[in-house]
Design an enzyme around this catalytic site. Structure first.
Site, PDB file in Angstrom:
ATOM      1  N   ASP A   1       0.873  -1.174   0.000  1.00 48.84           N
ATOM      2  CA  ASP A   1       0.000   0.000   0.000  1.00 48.84           C
ATOM      3  C   ASP A   1       0.913   1.228   0.000  1.00 48.84           C
ATOM      4  OD1 ASP A   1      -1.748   2.084   0.455  1.00 48.84           O
ATOM      5  OD2 ASP A   1      -2.303   1.468   2.485  1.00 48.84           O
TER       6      ASP A   1
ATOM      7  N   LYS B   1       3.177  11.221  -3.737  1.00 53.99           N
ATOM      8  CA  LYS B   1       1.999  10.642  -4.392  1.00 53.99           C
ATOM      9  C   LYS B   1       1.093  11.727  -4.966  1.00 53.99           C
ATOM     10  CE  LYS B   1      -1.577   7.164  -3.378  1.00 53.99           C
ATOM     11  NZ  LYS B   1      -2.047   6.212  -2.348  1.00 53.99           N
TER      12      LYS B   1
ATOM     13  N   GLU C   1      -7.241   0.785  -4.227  1.00 54.27           N
ATOM     14  CA  GLU C   1      -7.141   0.665  -2.769  1.00 54.27           C
ATOM     15  C   GLU C   1      -8.438   0.189  -2.106  1.00 54.27           C
ATOM     16  OE1 GLU C   1      -3.649   4.064  -2.591  1.00 54.27           O
ATOM     17  OE2 GLU C   1      -5.681   4.549  -1.913  1.00 54.27           O
TER      18      GLU C   1
ATOM     19  N   ASP D   1     -12.794   5.175   1.810  1.00 56.87           N
ATOM     20  CA  ASP D   1     -11.338   5.183   1.973  1.00 56.87           C
ATOM     21  C   ASP D   1     -10.818   6.618   1.991  1.00 56.87           C
ATOM     22  OD1 ASP D   1      -8.624   4.865   1.921  1.00 56.87           O
ATOM     23  OD2 ASP D   1      -8.565   3.578   0.151  1.00 56.87           O
TER      24      ASP D   1
END
Length: 614
Positions: free
Chosen positions: A16, A77, A182, A209
């Protein structure tokens, strides 16, 4: 390799790769293991720092961030797969202490100082360093070399962001056998539990999420027997805990200026300390209704102290929370699903611990109890490792072997047509892998070529969407307007990566769009160069660690010698031994840049003088 048990076979790890923290898991002893790093922590900060002597990744980088803000990189990211001119990148640059400049083809490049030199890195390179750290963590735990990996990505990542993440994996020396959204990975972790009733044949679950930098909602139908069907996804690749921290920081900066008339913004170290304090306060406010932020000598010798309530935190971020709920409602609408049809609402990501988020979700779902049995920080890596075990073919667990995953594409894909209109070929939330064609005709007499622009997004005007790439189709036979036909074929693989093939129907000539090389994405040669650079940095890190160990061994030797001579009987050589020890201590203070060989030589010399008496 002969099969003698799961541990003898190479297994794909699950990673992850988070905005703020990353996590790695693997299938071992026929179960999923969340792998702790060398600090014993089950998650690792997605942080890379460059200091004079070395490169630090993870906890070491985060721990020194306040003292070295301009050379400590986080939020990679949020840059990956984006252009420098992207409005969100420009906004983020205002709050980042490190420098970002425009590179070739509008790519953002991060600038740091390392070993006295200025270095420039792409977000893919920084992300590859974090992935490399996760790879090393897994290898240390499993006791074997790891090559294959399943990497998770936000469901709402566009094609460029997905490809850039895959490039980062390649630079890290990983073979990315699959990329999985994810929330889908979290749903796999949830779905491993057996159905409560033998009569129950399917469940509709909603995965909420909310992590450090991205937000996703996914609605899935889980069928008995291990089939996972994603019905719809929605999200925001630029919304998460970092944004909540920024609101707190901005509020504190405003309070400091109001009270003392001084601007904190130019002071990068002060801002770094304040950001850490705000992040800590945010976490406390998930448990307590009030906390305080206390920082000594924050700026120009001024101490900063203020109380922060949960109500104030919620007030500052209410528009973000509302955005989350609107996105959720869009996802339900796209899935054509009523709220009452949802069996469980699964919370994933650290930001779902915020009480206001939980209360808003419960209110929307008629005060239904939220599913909290999964660790929100680890669920995504857990699900990725399950998929990795299945794809590696090593698991003896029937639930893992029976796993069937049907995902969707998060954004519509299409081409620009006359009048800058966006014509959709594959609508969003279409199940993948998918292959679909559409016929287009020329828009002018005797037209011999056509520029095809491929976009991804939901806006009617093409330039309001994300340009994935463009290619020139030549060799069209001259003909009146509307006669010559082009077959435009869109193909999306299981990782959500797109290939576009265009065929001139009258001649059969085809042209293929290579998305990976468009918009500044990395070529094969560039990736190979970065792999070599990554190996060089890894070698430098290893040499630095050896030198640190050698200095530590020398200091241990000094300590042991001092301890022994303190208790020894009188010796004519006592003065000489004390002098050599003192000289060695002074040498260490003045020769921190000494080579590994010289450090070893000093230790041998010290031992040769002192050990004669023992």
């Amino acid at each position: 390799m002969e099969k003698r048990g799961d541990d003898y076979l190479p297994a794909a790890i699950g990673i992850d790769l988070g905005t703020t923290y990353s996590c790695v898991a693997a299938w071992k002893y026929d179960r999923i293991e969340i792998i702790p790093n060398n600090q014993g922590n089950r998650t690792t900060p997605s942080c890379v720092a460059f200091i004079d002597e070395a490169r630090l990744i993870g906890d070491g980088a985060k721990n020194q961030a306040t003292m070295n803000p301009v050379n400590t990189i986080f939020d990679a990211k949020r840059l990956i797969g984006r252009t420098f001119s992207d409005s969100k990148v420009q906004d983020d640059m205002k709050s980042w202490p490190f420098k970002v400049i425009e590179g070739p083809a509008d790519t953002p490049k991060i600038v740091v100082s390392y070993k006295g030199k200025t270095k420039k890195f792409l977000a893919e390179e920084i992300s590859s360093m974090i992935l490399g750290k996760m790879k090393e963590t897994a290898e240390s735990y499993l006791g074997k070399v790891v090559k294959d990996a399943v990497i998770t990505i936000p469901a709402y990542f566009n094609n460029s962001q997905r490809q850039a993440t895959k490039d980062a994996g390649a630079i890290a020396g990983l073979n990315i056998i699959s990329m999985i959204n994810e929330p889908t990975a979290a749903a796999i972790a949830y779905g491993l539990e057996p159905f409560k009733s033998t009569k129950e044949k399917k469940k509709n679950v909603l995965v909420f999420d909310l992590g450090g930098g991205t937000f996703d909602v996914s609605i899935l139908t889980i069928l008995k027997g291990g089939r996972f069907e994603v019905k719809a996804v929605a999200g925001d690749t630029h919304l998460g805990g970092e944004d909540f921290d920024n609101r707190m920081v901005d509020h504190c900066v405003g309070e400091f200026k109001r009270k003392w008339g001084k601007d904190l913004i130019p002071n990068k170290k002060a801002l770094g300390r304040l950001r850490c304090a705000c992040e800590k306060a945010k976490r406390i406010l998930s448990c307590d209704t009030q906390t305080s932020i206390e920082l000594d000598c924050l700026h120009e010798g001024i101490d900063f102290s203020m109380k922060f309530s949960r109500a104030k935190f919620e007030e500052l971020n209410m528009d973000y929370f509302d955005r989350c709920m609107k996105t959720l409602e869009t996802c339900l609408s796209d899935a054509k699903m009523e709220i009452s049809w949802v069996s469980d609402v699964i919370l994933v990501g650290g930001s779902t611990r915020i009480p206001k988020i939980q209360s808003m979700l419960q209110k929307l779902f008629y005060w239904k109890e939220l599913y909290k049995s999964l660790n929100p920080d680890e669920a995504v890596a857990y699900g990725a490792a399950v998929l990795g075990a299945k794809l590696s073919g090593i698991s003896s667990d029937q639930r893992c072997r029976d796993l069937v995953l049907l995902d969707v594409t998060p954004l519509s894909l299409g081409v620009e047509t006359q009048g800058e209109r966006f014509d959709v070929v594959i609508p969003r939330n279409t199940q993948i892998p998918m292959k679909k064609s559409k016929i287009y005709v020329t828009c002018a007499d005797n037209q011999t070529f056509e520029d095809i622009k491929v976009y991804q997004g939901e806006r009617a005007r093409s330039k309001d969407n994300h340009l994935l790439g463009m290619l020139k189709v030549s060799g069209i036979p001259p003909a009146p307007k509307g006669v010559a036909k082009l077959d435009v074929c869109f193909e999306i693989d299981a990782n959500g990566i797109l290939t576009v093939t265009i065929q001139i129907l009258s001649t059969g000539k085809t042209t293929k769009l290579r998305i990976t090389n468009e918009n500044g994405r990395l070529s094969k040669e560039e990736i190979e160069k970065m792999i070599k650079d990554a190996d060089k940095y890894k070698h430098e890190d290893e040499e630095y660690n050896k030198k640190v160990s050698a200095f530590n061994a020398l200091e241990d030797c000094i300590y042991n010698m001092k301890k022994k001579i303190k208790n020894m009987a009188y010796s004519v050589r006592l003065n000489e031994m004390e002098r050599v020890i003192a000289d060695t201590i002074k040498w260490i203070e003045n020769h921190q840049d000494a080579s590994l060989d010289k450090v070893h030589a000093m230790k041998e010399y010290l031992e040769s003088i002192c050990m004669r008496e023992f």
